[in-house]
Design an enzyme around this catalytic site. Structure first.
Site, PDB file in Angstrom:
ATOM      1  N   ASP A 173       1.150  -1.491  -0.061  1.00  0.00           N
ATOM      2  CA  ASP A 173      -0.165  -0.007  -0.033  1.00  0.00           C
ATOM      3  C   ASP A 173       0.510   1.076   0.156  1.00  0.00           C
ATOM      4  OD1 ASP A 173      -1.964  -1.650   0.112  1.00  0.00           O
ATOM      5  OD2 ASP A 173      -2.707  -1.521   1.895  1.00  0.00           O
ATOM      6  N   GLU A 174       1.942   1.045  -0.679  1.00  0.00           N
ATOM      7  CA  GLU A 174       2.781   1.844  -0.702  1.00  0.00           C
ATOM      8  C   GLU A 174       2.660   3.692  -1.523  1.00  0.00           C
ATOM      9  OE1 GLU A 174       3.852  -0.697  -0.759  1.00  0.00           O
ATOM     10  OE2 GLU A 174       4.893  -1.653   0.644  1.00  0.00           O
ATOM     11  N   LYS A 214       1.894   2.547  -5.110  1.00  0.00           N
ATOM     12  CA  LYS A 214       2.474   1.968  -6.352  1.00  0.00           C
ATOM     13  C   LYS A 214       1.739   1.755  -7.574  1.00  0.00           C
ATOM     14  CE  LYS A 214       1.748  -2.275  -4.564  1.00  0.00           C
ATOM     15  NZ  LYS A 214       1.878  -2.212  -2.940  1.00  0.00           N
ATOM     16  N   ASN A 234      -5.458  -9.921  -3.728  1.00  0.00           N
ATOM     17  CA  ASN A 234      -5.068  -9.361  -2.607  1.00  0.00           C
ATOM     18  C   ASN A 234      -4.134  -8.188  -2.923  1.00  0.00           C
ATOM     19  OD1 ASN A 234      -2.501 -10.627  -3.464  1.00  0.00           O
ATOM     20  ND2 ASN A 234      -1.773 -11.263  -1.754  1.00  0.00           N
ATOM     21  N   GLY A 274      -4.626  -4.024  -3.686  1.00  0.00           N
ATOM     22  CA  GLY A 274      -5.493  -3.172  -4.058  1.00  0.00           C
ATOM     23  C   GLY A 274      -4.744  -2.382  -4.762  1.00  0.00           C
ATOM     24  N   HIS A 275      -4.816  -1.634  -5.887  1.00  0.00           N
ATOM     25  CA  HIS A 275      -3.848  -0.214  -6.221  1.00  0.00           C
ATOM     26  C   HIS A 275      -4.945   0.712  -6.635  1.00  0.00           C
ATOM     27  CE1 HIS A 275      -0.383  -2.991  -7.365  1.00  0.00           C
ATOM     28  NE2 HIS A 275      -0.672  -3.710  -5.882  1.00  0.00           N
ATOM     29  N   THR A 280      -5.685 -11.298   3.653  1.00  0.00           N
ATOM     30  CA  THR A 280      -6.958 -11.089   2.763  1.00  0.00           C
ATOM     31  C   THR A 280      -8.313 -11.752   2.579  1.00  0.00           C
ATOM     32  OG1 THR A 280      -5.902 -11.422   0.309  1.00  0.00           O
ATOM     33  CG2 THR A 280      -5.369  -9.045   1.532  1.00  0.00           C
ATOM     34  N   GLN A 287       1.996  -6.024  -2.862  1.00  0.00           N
ATOM     35  CA  GLN A 287       2.196  -6.048  -1.868  1.00  0.00           C
ATOM     36  C   GLN A 287       3.757  -5.477  -1.466  1.00  0.00           C
ATOM     37  OE1 GLN A 287       1.239  -9.069  -3.302  1.00  0.00           O
ATOM     38  NE2 GLN A 287      -0.216  -7.798  -2.811  1.00  0.00           N
ATOM     39  N   THR A 310       3.481 -12.831   2.332  1.00  0.00           N
ATOM     40  CA  THR A 310       2.458 -13.229   1.615  1.00  0.00           C
ATOM     41  C   THR A 310       3.218 -14.565   1.108  1.00  0.00           C
ATOM     42  OG1 THR A 310       0.625 -13.111  -0.207  1.00  0.00           O
ATOM     43  CG2 THR A 310       3.144 -11.969  -0.274  1.00  0.00           C
ATOM     44  N   ARG A 344     -10.115  -2.597   6.098  1.00  0.00           N
ATOM     45  CA  ARG A 344      -9.826  -3.092   7.549  1.00  0.00           C
ATOM     46  C   ARG A 344      -8.613  -1.327   7.522  1.00  0.00           C
ATOM     47  NH1 ARG A 344      -6.447  -8.512   7.901  1.00  0.00           N
ATOM     48  NH2 ARG A 344      -6.231  -8.176   5.426  1.00  0.00           N
ATOM     49  N   GLY A 382       0.241  13.800  -2.642  1.00  0.00           N
ATOM     50  CA  GLY A 382      -1.815  13.819  -3.146  1.00  0.00           C
ATOM     51  C   GLY A 382      -1.966  12.729  -3.844  1.00  0.00           C
TER      52      GLY A 382
HETATM   53  P1  GDP Z   1      -0.774   0.389  -3.360  1.00  0.00           P
HETATM   54  O1  GDP Z   1      -1.469  -0.962  -3.268  1.00  0.00           O
HETATM   55  O2  GDP Z   1       0.710   0.195  -3.335  1.00  0.00           O
HETATM   56  O3  GDP Z   1      -1.299   0.481  -5.123  1.00  0.00           O
HETATM   57  O4  GDP Z   1      -1.396   1.696  -2.684  1.00  0.00           O
HETATM   58  P2  GDP Z   1      -3.071   1.451  -2.746  1.00  0.00           P
HETATM   59  O5  GDP Z   1      -4.206   2.012  -3.627  1.00  0.00           O
HETATM   60  O6  GDP Z   1      -3.321  -0.167  -1.175  1.00  0.00           O
HETATM   61  O7  GDP Z   1      -2.683   2.612  -0.738  1.00  0.00           O
HETATM   62  C1  GDP Z   1      -2.331   4.213  -1.077  1.00  0.00           C
HETATM   63  C2  GDP Z   1      -3.501   5.670  -0.834  1.00  0.00           C
HETATM   64  O8  GDP Z   1      -2.926   6.109  -0.525  1.00  0.00           O
HETATM   65  C3  GDP Z   1      -4.592   4.640  -2.105  1.00  0.00           C
HETATM   66  O9  GDP Z   1      -5.832   5.661  -0.788  1.00  0.00           O
HETATM   67  C4  GDP Z   1      -4.720   6.352  -2.639  1.00  0.00           C
HETATM   68  O10 GDP Z   1      -5.347   7.254  -3.107  1.00  0.00           O
HETATM   69  C5  GDP Z   1      -3.477   6.901  -2.204  1.00  0.00           C
HETATM   70  N1  GDP Z   1      -2.251   8.185  -1.789  1.00  0.00           N
HETATM   71  C6  GDP Z   1      -1.125   7.850  -3.586  1.00  0.00           C
HETATM   72  N2  GDP Z   1      -0.540   8.372  -3.590  1.00  0.00           N
HETATM   73  C7  GDP Z   1      -0.567   9.755  -2.435  1.00  0.00           C
HETATM   74  C8  GDP Z   1      -0.165  10.425  -1.874  1.00  0.00           C
HETATM   75  O11 GDP Z   1       0.969  11.219  -2.263  1.00  0.00           O
HETATM   76  N3  GDP Z   1      -1.068  10.908  -0.886  1.00  0.00           N
HETATM   77  C9  GDP Z   1      -1.788  11.113  -0.316  1.00  0.00           C
HETATM   78  N4  GDP Z   1      -1.883  12.011   0.324  1.00  0.00           N
HETATM   79  N5  GDP Z   1      -2.786   9.757  -0.849  1.00  0.00           N
HETATM   80  C10 GDP Z   1      -2.286   9.260  -1.759  1.00  0.00           C
HETATM   81  P1  IMO Z   2      -1.369  -4.120  -2.108  1.00  0.00           P
HETATM   82  O1  IMO Z   2      -0.179  -4.334  -3.898  1.00  0.00           O
HETATM   83  C1  IMO Z   2      -1.095  -4.742   2.119  1.00  0.00           C
HETATM   84  C2  IMO Z   2      -1.012  -8.570   3.370  1.00  0.00           C
HETATM   85  C3  IMO Z   2      -1.965  -8.843   4.602  1.00  0.00           C
HETATM   86  C4  IMO Z   2      -1.860 -10.148   5.583  1.00  0.00           C
HETATM   87  C5  IMO Z   2      -0.562 -10.540   4.265  1.00  0.00           C
HETATM   88  C6  IMO Z   2      -0.994 -12.290   4.150  1.00  0.00           C
HETATM   89  O2  IMO Z   2      -1.953  -3.799  -2.088  1.00  0.00           O
HETATM   90  O3  IMO Z   2       0.552  -3.391  -1.440  1.00  0.00           O
HETATM   91  P2  IMO Z   2      -2.620 -12.904   2.076  1.00  0.00           P
HETATM   92  O4  IMO Z   2      -3.974 -12.206   1.371  1.00  0.00           O
HETATM   93  O5  IMO Z   2      -0.975 -12.389   0.822  1.00  0.00           O
HETATM   94  O6  IMO Z   2      -2.569 -14.087   2.101  1.00  0.00           O
HETATM   95  O7  IMO Z   2      -1.870 -11.858   3.227  1.00  0.00           O
HETATM   96  O8  IMO Z   2      -0.350  -9.850   3.540  1.00  0.00           O
HETATM   97  N1  IMO Z   2      -1.052  -8.251   2.012  1.00  0.00           N
HETATM   98  C7  IMO Z   2      -1.174  -7.304   1.900  1.00  0.00           C
HETATM   99  N2  IMO Z   2      -0.823  -5.824   3.109  1.00  0.00           N
HETATM  100  N3  IMO Z   2      -1.143  -4.519   0.332  1.00  0.00           N
HETATM  101  C8  IMO Z   2      -1.426  -5.853  -0.065  1.00  0.00           C
HETATM  102  O9  IMO Z   2      -0.713  -5.392  -0.863  1.00  0.00           O
HETATM  103  C9  IMO Z   2      -1.435  -6.907   0.905  1.00  0.00           C
HETATM  104  N4  IMO Z   2      -1.345  -8.214   0.141  1.00  0.00           N
HETATM  105  C10 IMO Z   2      -1.692  -9.159   1.230  1.00  0.00           C
HETATM  106  O10 IMO Z   2      -2.608  -8.078   4.962  1.00  0.00           O
HETATM  107  O11 IMO Z   2      -0.758  -9.702   6.476  1.00  0.00           O
HETATM  108 MG    MG Z   3      -3.291  -1.849  -2.188  1.00  0.00          MG
END
Ligand code: GDP
Ligand code: IMO
Ligand code: MG
Length: 420
Positions: free
Chosen positions: A12-13, A15, A37, A39-40, A128, A221, A236, A300, A411
């Site tokens: 969830d960085e 990406k 698993n 969520g981008h 997940t 991940q 994972t 969550r 942002g």
């Molecule tokens: P991913 O799994 O690495 O693609 O990241 P996620 O989508 O799960 O989580 C990143 C969250 O941060 C999402 O809700 C994005 O819309 C948000 N986001 C991404 N970059 C930024 C940023 O620079 N600032 C803020 N405030 N939100 C961001």
């Molecule tokens: P993205 O690509 C954050 C975590 C789960 C759990 C562990 C194992 O959006 O960054 P799994 O369902 O893979 O067996 O779960 O890994 N996890 C993630 N946490 N972002 C993800 O993907 C994740 N995919 C799995 O919460 O702790």
């Molecule tokens: Mg994510």
């Protein structure tokens, strides 16, 4: 030529947003591991969309999107997602390609994931529940079904055989839920899958590379969730690190050029497992609130804490990171003081190394403190105009990691990126 973009923390960085930003410079965006698993989150025409299975280049019409052999694929998720994408005028049957070696997630894999987690009680992974672990177990256990098998007339027989095996495992867990509805939608989604472009992924991508096309491999991940190098067993089931690109797409290591590592300006984790810099106080609560830190896949609340340079440095090492992209810097805009974890205190000893296991020991983070920038940075476009206090924070991180921070995301918006 292949560039890799992957997460350096626990996922969830941001990406998805960064891949979407870079996508116009690439011909192919390819997922190499993980499954639904992931969520981008992307913003397209100001509208939020979360991709779980489809690569984040899908909204760029001239970009080919490939689901590589290293991925585990849930056909139902893919079908639902392709409908969401179609609402934006994108037809997945045109620019989405799937490797015939990609393993399928079956309804019983999801059931097994659930049963396994339930059986673990307090020590559950916090999976997940998408069936990731059981699907990868069937891959390494040499039982799984692959996308190419969908074109075989014996597919249903193969499916029934594996389902019976899974049923015996479910029985041993005492799992009694009726999964017939899942099976029904699964078979419907398989018909959709058969209409997609199923290709021999390794020849497909290598031919493109030979013809001078540019590939971005999109990680899911994060490095600290890698099955080998993450915080095992709270990980994972795939290799999320750059090495996974070679096995997950069928490309040779020397084809890889840049490895772009994405990190938040702080740190989050969703699910169970060690997290040395986690904050259990109001600062952690504030990060969650300002950063809107709730899981894109499961909803969550994410656990929040300060940036951890020990873990980041480890991630840069095992990935061979050449550039760092720092996201969500704007979330720190109103923080008076920022902490950066420089080392760990373990049993009275200070170390800058990540231990092989973190679950059975107490790790005390040692922090360096920085003054916050106390300024709205969300409209800044260039590194030249970032506040001096922010520059010190970034410089310190660059120095510690020995890798440049090339972009800072300020942002969630598509164009909110500070470039050099
Ligand atoms: P991913 O799994 O690495 O693609 O990241 P996620 O989508 O799960 O989580 C990143 C969250 O941060 C999402 O809700 C994005 O819309 C948000 N986001 C991404 N970059 C930024 C940023 O620079 N600032 C803020 N405030 N939100 C961001
Ligand atoms: P993205 O690509 C954050 C975590 C789960 C759990 C562990 C194992 O959006 O960054 P799994 O369902 O893979 O067996 O779960 O890994 N996890 C993630 N946490 N972002 C993800 O993907 C994740 N995919 C799995 O919460 O702790
Ligand atoms: Mg994510």
């Amino acid at each position: 030529m292949v560039d890799v973009l992957l997460g350096l923390q626990w996922g969830d960085e941001g990406k998805g947003k960064i891949v979407d930003f870079f996508a116009p410079s690439y011909d192919i965006i390819a997922r190499f591991q993980g499954g639904p698993n992931a969520g981008h989150t992307l913003y397209v025409n100001g509208e939020k969309i979360v991709l779980h299975q489809i690569p984040s280049g899908i909204f760029h019409e001239n970009t080919i999107n490939l689901i590589g052999n290293g991925v585990v694929l849930d056909a139902v998720t893919l079908q639902n997602e392709s409908k969401k994408v179609a609402a934006f005028g994108i037809d997945c049957k045109k620019n989405l390609f799937v490797s015939d070696r990609t393993h399928l997630i079956l309804p019983t894999h999801r059931a097994l994931d659930k049963a396994s987690e339930l059986s673990k009680g307090e020590s559950k992974i916090g999976s997940t529940l998408k069936g990731i672990g059981p699907a990868y177990m069937d891959k390494t256990g040499r039982n799984g079904l692959r996308v190419g098998d969908l074109l075989d007339k014996n597919f249903t027989t193969q499916y029934i055989k594996l389902r019976l095996k899974h049923q015996r495992m479910l029985d041993s867990f005492g799992f009694q839920e009726d999964i017939s509805a899942w099976e029904e939608e699964f078979f419907e989604a398989l018909d959709f899958m058969r209409q997609l472009k199923i290709v021999n992924g390794e020849y497909f991508i290598n031919e493109k590379i030979s013809n001078g096309k540019k590939v971005m491999a999109e990680g899911a991940q994060g490095s600290m969730l890698d099955v080998d190098f993450g915080t095992f067993p709270f990980v994972t089931s795939s290799n999320t690190i750059s090495a996974g690109v070679c096995t997950g797409l069928g490309i040779a290591p020397q084809k890889i050029r840049e490895v772009i590592g994405v990190t938040k300006a702080y740190c989050t984790r969703v699910g169970g497992g060690p997290f040395p810099t986690e904050l259990h106080d109001e600062t952690g609560e504030r990060l969650r609130k300002v950063g809107n830190e709730f899981g894109a896949t499961t909803g969550r609340p994410r656990r929040c804490g300060w940036i951890d340079l020990v873990a980041l440095n480890f991630a840069c090492m095992i990935n061979g990171v050449t550039k760092v992209v720092m996201t969500k810097a704007d979330v720190l805009d109103a923080f008076e003081e920022l902490h950066v974890c420089e080392s760990y205190m373990i049993n009275g000893k200070e170390t800058r190394q990540v231990p092989y296991q973190m679950t059975k020991m107490s790790i005390e983070p040692v922090y360096k403190k920085f003054k916050g920038w106390n300024k709205d940075i969300t409209a800044i476009k260039s590194m030249d105009t970032i506040p001096e206090t922010m520059r010190s924070y970034i410089h310190h991180i660059t120095d510690y990691l020995g890798v440049p921070v090339s972009h800072i995301s300020n942002g969630p918006g598509r164009d909110q990126l500070i470039c050099n």
